[in-house]
Write a protein that holds these residues in place. Structure first.
Motif, PDB file in Angstrom:
ATOM      1  N   ALA A  26      62.639  42.111   5.389  1.00  0.00           N
ATOM      2  CA  ALA A  26      63.607  42.725   4.087  1.00  0.00           C
ATOM      3  C   ALA A  26      62.372  43.119   3.034  1.00  0.00           C
ATOM      4  CB  ALA A  26      64.243  41.656   3.600  1.00  0.00           C
ATOM      5  N   TRP A  27      61.241  42.641   2.972  1.00  0.00           N
ATOM      6  CA  TRP A  27      60.233  42.811   1.849  1.00  0.00           C
ATOM      7  C   TRP A  27      59.673  44.238   2.254  1.00  0.00           C
ATOM      8  CZ3 TRP A  27      55.003  42.661   2.606  1.00  0.00           C
ATOM      9  CH2 TRP A  27      53.938  42.873   1.359  1.00  0.00           C
ATOM     10  N   VAL A  29      61.033  46.612   4.148  1.00  0.00           N
ATOM     11  CA  VAL A  29      62.056  47.684   3.997  1.00  0.00           C
ATOM     12  C   VAL A  29      62.107  48.061   2.436  1.00  0.00           C
ATOM     13  CG1 VAL A  29      64.219  48.312   4.161  1.00  0.00           C
ATOM     14  CG2 VAL A  29      63.127  47.193   6.124  1.00  0.00           C
ATOM     15  N   LEU A  30      62.189  47.169   1.566  1.00  0.00           N
ATOM     16  CA  LEU A  30      62.276  47.376   0.155  1.00  0.00           C
ATOM     17  C   LEU A  30      61.031  48.019  -0.501  1.00  0.00           C
ATOM     18  CD1 LEU A  30      63.868  46.686  -2.555  1.00  0.00           C
ATOM     19  CD2 LEU A  30      62.598  44.528  -2.663  1.00  0.00           C
ATOM     20  N   GLU A  31      59.768  47.704  -0.022  1.00  0.00           N
ATOM     21  CA  GLU A  31      58.692  48.421  -0.544  1.00  0.00           C
ATOM     22  C   GLU A  31      58.677  49.964   0.112  1.00  0.00           C
ATOM     23  OE1 GLU A  31      56.379  47.512  -2.505  1.00  0.00           O
ATOM     24  OE2 GLU A  31      55.910  45.394  -2.256  1.00  0.00           O
ATOM     25  N   TRP A  33      61.400  51.667   0.804  1.00  0.00           N
ATOM     26  CA  TRP A  33      62.325  52.291   0.193  1.00  0.00           C
ATOM     27  C   TRP A  33      61.943  52.904  -1.132  1.00  0.00           C
ATOM     28  CZ3 TRP A  33      65.400  50.468  -3.881  1.00  0.00           C
ATOM     29  CH2 TRP A  33      66.608  51.417  -4.547  1.00  0.00           C
ATOM     30  N   LEU A  34      61.292  51.798  -2.097  1.00  0.00           N
ATOM     31  CA  LEU A  34      60.646  52.158  -3.438  1.00  0.00           C
ATOM     32  C   LEU A  34      59.768  53.231  -3.252  1.00  0.00           C
ATOM     33  CD1 LEU A  34      60.446  48.416  -5.043  1.00  0.00           C
ATOM     34  CD2 LEU A  34      61.921  50.419  -5.879  1.00  0.00           C
ATOM     35  N   GLY A 113      52.551  48.696  -2.498  1.00  0.00           N
ATOM     36  CA  GLY A 113      53.709  48.531  -2.473  1.00  0.00           C
ATOM     37  C   GLY A 113      53.940  48.356  -4.183  1.00  0.00           C
ATOM     38  N   VAL A 115      56.761  46.363  -5.196  1.00  0.00           N
ATOM     39  CA  VAL A 115      57.023  45.013  -5.786  1.00  0.00           C
ATOM     40  C   VAL A 115      56.010  44.012  -5.536  1.00  0.00           C
ATOM     41  CG1 VAL A 115      58.745  43.243  -4.454  1.00  0.00           C
ATOM     42  CG2 VAL A 115      59.423  45.493  -4.547  1.00  0.00           C
ATOM     43  N   SER A 116      55.118  44.139  -4.590  1.00  0.00           N
ATOM     44  CA  SER A 116      53.857  43.429  -4.589  1.00  0.00           C
ATOM     45  C   SER A 116      53.107  43.386  -5.764  1.00  0.00           C
ATOM     46  CB  SER A 116      53.125  43.700  -3.379  1.00  0.00           C
ATOM     47  OG  SER A 116      52.542  44.991  -3.247  1.00  0.00           O
TER      48      SER A 116
END
Length: 198
Positions: A26-27, A29-31, A33-34, A113, A115-116
């Motif tokens: 999930a992380w 995929v989120l990275e 997508w962002l 990424g 989020v990270s």
């Protein structure tokens, strides 16, 4: 009809083995997508420059935290070798209080990424570092108080005699010296001999 022990059941799968791969997926995929959202809003060059900036900043943070940790370690060794009182140990401890969290923040900045990167920048904030270090210290203190009193040797012995099926078999080995002399009538007490090979 004989009754035996029930067949062993397969060990239950832990929650970590179930949820950690799902969380990582999930992380990722989120990275991704962002990254595509930011690239669509600005340009691909901006995304590449932001990722390179995170890599450079994370490398700098890790290098600086590593130097500080090494300096604190050498100061501690010097204090212990000189035999002086631990008067400056509190200063060393306060200087290295958030070192691990700073290194984690640098590592998160290096990982590509957004989020990270946001989590890495959050780890670099001094209030966050002090809050995390205090909460970890409280948690460790609570667990140490709840631990069964005993020595480290007792814990090591308990760990060594624990079998995979969960049973603990306490015991001690008693050597029968009279039996060993009767087993070797010639008085040779060297123990069992290896088998003969042709």
């Amino acid at each position: 009809m004989t009754t035996g022990t029930p067949p062993p059941t397969a060990p239950k799968r832990s929650r970590a083995r179930t949820f950690v791969p799902l969380g990582i997926a999930a992380w990722l995929v989120l990275e991704i997508w962002l990254l595509t959202v930011v690239a669509g809003a600005t340009s691909g060059l901006t995304v590449v420059l932001l990722l390179i900036g995170g890599l450079v900043l994370g490398s700098y943070v890790i290098k600086r935290a590593g130097r500080r940790a090494f300096r604190n370690l050498t100061e501690t060794f010097r204090e212990q070798q000189s035999g002086g009182p631990g008067a400056s140990a509190s200063g060393t401890r306060s200087g290295s209080e958030g070192n691990a969290l700073t290194m984690l923040g640098g590592l998160l900045l290096i990982i590509p990424g957004f989020v990270s990167d946001a989590l890495g920048l959050l780890c670099l904030l001094p209030p966050v570092r002090t809050w995390v270090s205090r909460s970890v210290e409280r948690s460790l203190d609570k667990r140490m108080r709840a631990a069964v009193p005993g020595t480290f040797g007792d814990a090591f012995q308990q760990a060594r005699i624990r079998y995979p099926d969960g049973k603990v078999v306490p015991g001690e080995v008693i050597r029968n010296d009279a039996g060993s002399s009767s087993a070797h009538p010639s008085g040779d007490d060297r123990g069992p001999r290896p088998p003969l090979t042709p």
